[in-house]
Scaffold this motif. Structure first.
Motif, PDB file in Angstrom:
ATOM      1  N   GLY A   1     -39.362  75.519 -25.190  1.00  0.00           N
ATOM      2  CA  GLY A   1     -38.469  76.635 -25.511  1.00  0.00           C
ATOM      3  C   GLY A   1     -37.486  76.252 -26.595  1.00  0.00           C
ATOM      4  O   GLY A   1     -37.156  75.070 -26.745  1.00  0.00           O
ATOM      5  N   ASP A   2     -37.020  77.230 -27.364  1.00  0.00           N
ATOM      6  CA  ASP A   2     -35.963  76.887 -28.315  1.00  0.00           C
ATOM      7  C   ASP A   2     -34.610  76.944 -27.604  1.00  0.00           C
ATOM      8  O   ASP A   2     -34.507  77.380 -26.455  1.00  0.00           O
ATOM      9  CB  ASP A   2     -36.027  77.757 -29.582  1.00  0.00           C
ATOM     10  N   LYS A   3     -33.557  76.490 -28.289  1.00  0.00           N
ATOM     11  CA  LYS A   3     -32.245  76.341 -27.640  1.00  0.00           C
ATOM     12  C   LYS A   3     -31.697  77.649 -27.090  1.00  0.00           C
ATOM     13  O   LYS A   3     -30.990  77.670 -26.094  1.00  0.00           O
ATOM     14  CB  LYS A   3     -31.230  75.786 -28.655  1.00  0.00           C
ATOM     15  N   GLY A   4     -32.005  78.755 -27.764  1.00  0.00           N
ATOM     16  CA  GLY A   4     -31.431  80.043 -27.354  1.00  0.00           C
ATOM     17  C   GLY A   4     -32.272  80.808 -26.347  1.00  0.00           C
ATOM     18  O   GLY A   4     -31.928  81.934 -25.978  1.00  0.00           O
TER      19      GLY A   4
ATOM     20  N   PRO B   1     -41.034  96.487 -29.653  1.00  0.00           N
ATOM     21  CA  PRO B   1     -39.898  95.634 -30.023  1.00  0.00           C
ATOM     22  C   PRO B   1     -39.762  94.371 -29.176  1.00  0.00           C
ATOM     23  O   PRO B   1     -39.128  93.421 -29.593  1.00  0.00           O
ATOM     24  CB  PRO B   1     -38.700  96.555 -29.792  1.00  0.00           C
ATOM     25  N   VAL B   2     -40.350  94.348 -27.953  1.00  0.00           N
ATOM     26  CA  VAL B   2     -40.083  93.205 -27.062  1.00  0.00           C
ATOM     27  C   VAL B   2     -41.367  92.510 -26.606  1.00  0.00           C
ATOM     28  O   VAL B   2     -41.356  91.762 -25.636  1.00  0.00           O
ATOM     29  CB  VAL B   2     -39.240  93.633 -25.828  1.00  0.00           C
ATOM     30  N   ASN B   3     -42.476  92.759 -27.324  1.00  0.00           N
ATOM     31  CA  ASN B   3     -43.751  92.110 -26.986  1.00  0.00           C
ATOM     32  C   ASN B   3     -44.154  92.332 -25.528  1.00  0.00           C
ATOM     33  O   ASN B   3     -44.613  91.408 -24.840  1.00  0.00           O
ATOM     34  CB  ASN B   3     -43.687  90.610 -27.314  1.00  0.00           C
ATOM     35  N   ALA B   4     -43.974  93.576 -25.056  1.00  0.00           N
ATOM     36  CA  ALA B   4     -44.336  93.905 -23.670  1.00  0.00           C
ATOM     37  C   ALA B   4     -45.829  93.699 -23.449  1.00  0.00           C
ATOM     38  O   ALA B   4     -46.638  93.787 -24.378  1.00  0.00           O
ATOM     39  CB  ALA B   4     -43.957  95.354 -23.365  1.00  0.00           C
ATOM     40  N   LEU B   5     -46.179  93.432 -22.182  1.00  0.00           N
ATOM     41  CA  LEU B   5     -47.573  93.115 -21.828  1.00  0.00           C
ATOM     42  C   LEU B   5     -48.426  94.379 -21.699  1.00  0.00           C
ATOM     43  O   LEU B   5     -49.005  94.654 -20.642  1.00  0.00           O
ATOM     44  CB  LEU B   5     -47.604  92.320 -20.521  1.00  0.00           C
ATOM     45  N   SER B   6     -48.519  95.135 -22.770  1.00  0.00           N
ATOM     46  CA  SER B   6     -49.360  96.335 -22.790  1.00  0.00           C
ATOM     47  C   SER B   6     -50.828  95.930 -22.657  1.00  0.00           C
ATOM     48  O   SER B   6     -51.182  94.756 -22.824  1.00  0.00           O
ATOM     49  CB  SER B   6     -49.155  97.097 -24.103  1.00  0.00           C
ATOM     50  N   GLN B   7     -51.683  96.915 -22.405  1.00  0.00           N
ATOM     51  CA  GLN B   7     -53.113  96.625 -22.202  1.00  0.00           C
ATOM     52  C   GLN B   7     -53.707  95.857 -23.384  1.00  0.00           C
ATOM     53  O   GLN B   7     -54.452  94.889 -23.203  1.00  0.00           O
ATOM     54  CB  GLN B   7     -53.873  97.946 -21.973  1.00  0.00           C
TER      55      GLN B   7
ATOM     56  N   HIS C   1     -39.212  81.769 -27.375  1.00  0.00           N
ATOM     57  CA  HIS C   1     -37.914  82.045 -28.006  1.00  0.00           C
ATOM     58  C   HIS C   1     -37.434  83.390 -27.474  1.00  0.00           C
ATOM     59  O   HIS C   1     -38.211  84.144 -26.871  1.00  0.00           O
ATOM     60  CB  HIS C   1     -38.039  82.073 -29.532  1.00  0.00           C
ATOM     61  N   GLY C   2     -36.158  83.692 -27.657  1.00  0.00           N
ATOM     62  CA  GLY C   2     -35.635  84.960 -27.130  1.00  0.00           C
ATOM     63  C   GLY C   2     -35.652  84.927 -25.612  1.00  0.00           C
ATOM     64  O   GLY C   2     -35.054  84.050 -24.991  1.00  0.00           O
TER      65      GLY C   2
ATOM     66  N   GLY D   1     -41.552  88.205 -33.998  1.00  0.00           N
ATOM     67  CA  GLY D   1     -40.385  89.061 -33.752  1.00  0.00           C
ATOM     68  C   GLY D   1     -39.248  88.322 -33.084  1.00  0.00           C
ATOM     69  O   GLY D   1     -39.141  87.100 -33.158  1.00  0.00           O
ATOM     70  N   ARG D   2     -38.409  89.088 -32.371  1.00  0.00           N
ATOM     71  CA  ARG D   2     -37.160  88.506 -31.877  1.00  0.00           C
ATOM     72  C   ARG D   2     -37.258  87.883 -30.497  1.00  0.00           C
ATOM     73  O   ARG D   2     -36.285  87.316 -30.011  1.00  0.00           O
ATOM     74  CB  ARG D   2     -36.047  89.563 -31.889  1.00  0.00           C
TER      75      ARG D   2
END
Length: 691
Positions: free
Chosen positions: A115-118, A22-28, A96-97, A56-57
């Motif tokens: 980066g985007d505004k948010g 869900p959070v694009n973690a830096l997995s192998q 983003h995010g 994703g988000r």
């Protein structure tokens, strides 16, 4: 590239997209995909620039924490970042995010950042008892300056895109679609033949710090209070000092040494355990994640006192309109006046704008008309802690509230089932035990009644998160989890001062352990008259505390309790109190003796652990880690010690049980009988928190 990284071309720009929900973690597989993708883009003659973006988000929101403590898998993050930084073609991060931890370190290895505004940018590793271990402590000060890097890394708090732009952390805030804006930025850079800006080679902002050697000493002084007892903040500061005083590669080595020291430390082990414990608390075995929840669009709070006003603020802070009901106009105006002053105090510190104060006050409606609760989706009762009053209020609520409304009680000790019995819909009743001050404390102890429906439970848990609390579900018993365990500690604190210790010694032992204050300072802060009133109602006595209350010594609010207080509210041990304690000991035939700090700590904390074992056996708490979450967020247990049940496992349950049995032999007091669960786990060589 890999299962989670894809590469596509947009003109002369290669776009690498990470997609690891869900959070694009830096997995192998993400690290491998980035490495392979960057290599492929560098080798492609038709590619002039590279953009790293995420689906994703959010952008990459950190390392894959499940890999901690396991053998490293290739490629390591350092290898990937070195490849990105050394790329002969410009690499642009499109954020983003949130770009957090290893995610921000990826952007710092890139030559440019959009980066985007948010978007939010941060290095939160300190909250896990660690430091940024992939160059964050070396690159960030080179780009934002040493002072800002110290603030960001030692607090672990993220900054917004506008602030990131101001400090040079990003080069542009994107308008419109982010990936397209990043591609345009990269194309423009190629056309203008911009140099590859490697953060490792920047020195101007480090040079400025070299001319202000007092910077680090001043910063240490400024954070000493909030970092007391933690190991990681000082290591973070040392790593940033290395960035200033050493060449980049040597600074990286120093960062690595400090990171590995922290990774092996008991403090980080506790903080990483707690990270998972907090997430686990959201899971309720018999209430599935897809259980339907009520949509709370409007709330009501009964009572505008300290608790009621604080609870109302939580709803207003989350943008939920809330009606506050009081019996008299005076009490209502007084309560809403306190709420306004709380908001204005926050605004005076720059944490709210005057417009935000008015917006939040505008969401709170005060009334003396009980019928105003008729259309509320949730009603929270926050009246006096007396069963007859609670039942009378719930009988009235039942007649007025709409069908489907959540009927909640803020009781801190009373039987939720008995309160629910005053209504014709006990399935709609639940305990929502907020902690004082309710607008500040993170814990929400949700108390499940025997008939509380799964929808009501799921709604209370979801609403807790929505109003920025950490909700933990518990069962019905006197004092629930937190106060029931606290009661055991209180009994021993009282015995300790009668047997020879003094209040300031007992308090110091717990303060040195990591609590914000000990039991006697806490009593003075809360008001000794509160416990006195409860004891009188139950026909109980507490010789020293009752004597102080009879003298009008209620604590800080009267200038004297266990301690004496000056105009600055600083506590001073009082010889008059020592005399009262010694006199009571004499009257009770107790021979006073010197008591060591080690005995004080064991006698205060072991009974809490023992009570926790009973709570688990009775299924009042779902899991041991839930008890730890309650104690960290509700009672100030130091997070770097994990919580009482985790801490007991580190002490060793056999050693803890044996010490309790020693106290039992010495005193003959059945109070020290180990709980059956504690006995079994100690005998088996197991712990409370082992999976």
């Amino acid at each position: 590239m890999s299962q989670s990284v894809s590469l596509d071309r947009r003109g002369r720009v290669a776009v690498l997209t990470v997609d690891n929900p869900p959070v694009n973690a830096l997995s192998q597989h993400v690290r491998q995909g980035l490495r392979d993708g960057v290599k492929q883009a560098i080798a492609d003659r038709d590619v002039a620039a590279i953009v790293i973006a995420c689906a994703g988000r959010t952008f990459i929101a950190g390392a894959d924490i499940t890999e901690f403590g396991k053998p490293p898998k290739e490629p390591g993050l350092h290898e990937v970042l070195a490849l990105i930084e050394a790329s002969p073609k410009p690499v642009v991060a499109a954020v983003h995010g949130t770009a957090l931890g290893g995610g921000l370190e990826v952007t710092l290895a890139c030559h440019y950042r959009v980066g985007d505004k948010g978007a939010r940018f941060g290095l939160p590793e300190v909250k896990l008892g660690l430091l940024p271990g992939a160059g964050g402590t070396q690159r960030l000060p080179r780009v934002v300056g040493v002072e800002k890097a110290l603030q960001m890394i030692v607090s672990g708090d993220p900054i917004r895109a506008d602030e990131a732009l101001r400090y040079g952390l990003i080069d542009e805030v994107a308008e419109g679609e982010l990936a397209a804006a990043a591609v345009t930025f990269a194309e423009r850079g190629v056309s203008e033949q911009r140099p590859l800006r490697k953060i490792r080679d920047l020195d101007a902002k480090l040079a400025a710090a070299r001319h202000t050697p007092e910077l680090f000493a001043n910063f240490r002084k400024s954070v000493a209070r909030q970092t007391r007892g933690f190991r990681a903040p000082e290591s973070c500061i040392k790593a940033i000092e290395a960035a200033v005083s050493l060449p980049f590669d040597e600074g990286m080595k120093r960062e690595r040494e400090l990171f590995l020291e922290l990774l092996a430390s008991p403090e980080s082990k506790a903080q990483r355990y707690f990270f998972f414990a907090e997430r686990e608390a959201a899971k309720i075995p018999d209430v599935p994640a897809d259980t339907p929840v009520r949509d709370v669009k409007k709330a009501a709070v009964l009572g505008a006192g300290t608790m009621g006003g604080g609870i109302a603020m939580n709803f207003a802070n989350a943008g939920i309109p809330v009606t506050v009901v009081e019996v008299t106009k005076d009490a209502l105006e007084r309560g809403l006046g306190v709420v306004r002053r709380n908001y204005e105090a926050t605004a005076s510190k720059g944490r709210l704008t005057p417009q935000e104060v008015e917006k939040r006050m505008g969401l709170i409606t005060g009334t003396t008309d009980f019928n105003a609760i008729a259309d509320a989706d949730i009603v929270i009762e926050a009246v006096f802690e007396e069963m007859p009053i609670k039942k009378e209020v719930f009988a009235r609520i039942d007649k007025i509230c709409k069908a489907g409304a959540v009927l909640a009680t803020n009781t801190s000790t009373l039987d939720v089932n008995e309160i629910a019995s005053a209504t014709g819909r006990p399935e709609s009743v639940i305990g929502t035990h907020f902690f004082s001050p309710a607008n500040v404390m993170k814990l929400l102890e949700n108390v499940r009644g025997a008939k509380s429906s799964k929808t009501i439970i799921a709604t209370a848990m979801a609403l807790g998160r929505r109003i920025n609390k950490v909700p933990v579900l518990v069962g019905v018993c006197y004092g629930f989890v937190g106060n029931r365990m606290l009661h055991q500690r209180g009994k021993q604190a009282e015995k300790l001062i009668l047997e020879g210790a003094l209040p300031h010694q007992v308090d110091r032992v717990l303060y040195d352990f990591g609590f914000p204050m000990g039991p006697f300072a806490m009593g003075d802060l809360a008001g000794l008259d509160v416990g006195w009133r409860i004891r009188k109602g139950k026909g109980e006595k507490s010789a020293v505390a009752d004597t102080l209350c009879e003298m009008g010594r209620f604590g800080q609010k009267t200038g004297a309790g266990y301690y004496r207080y000056g105009a600055d509210r600083a506590a001073t041990p009082d010889p008059d109190v020592e005399k009262i304690i010694v006199d009571v000991s004499t009257q009770m035939g107790i021979t006073r003796r010197p008591i060591g700090d080690d005995e004080i700590l064991a006698r205060l904390l072991y009974p809490m652990v023992n009570e926790g074992a009973k709570i688990l056996e009775e299924k009042i708490a779902i899991r041991a880690s839930d008890i730890d979450v309650i104690w960290v967020y509700g009672y100030g247990w130091p997070v770097y010690r994990g919580g009482p049940m985790f801490w007991a496992d580190q002490v060793g349950l056999k050693a803890l049980r044996d010490r309790m049995l020693e106290f039992k032999r010495a005193t003959g007091d059945p109070f020290w009988t180990p709980a059956p669960l504690l006995e079994r786990l100690a005998a088996d060589g197991r712990g409370f928190t082992q999976s």
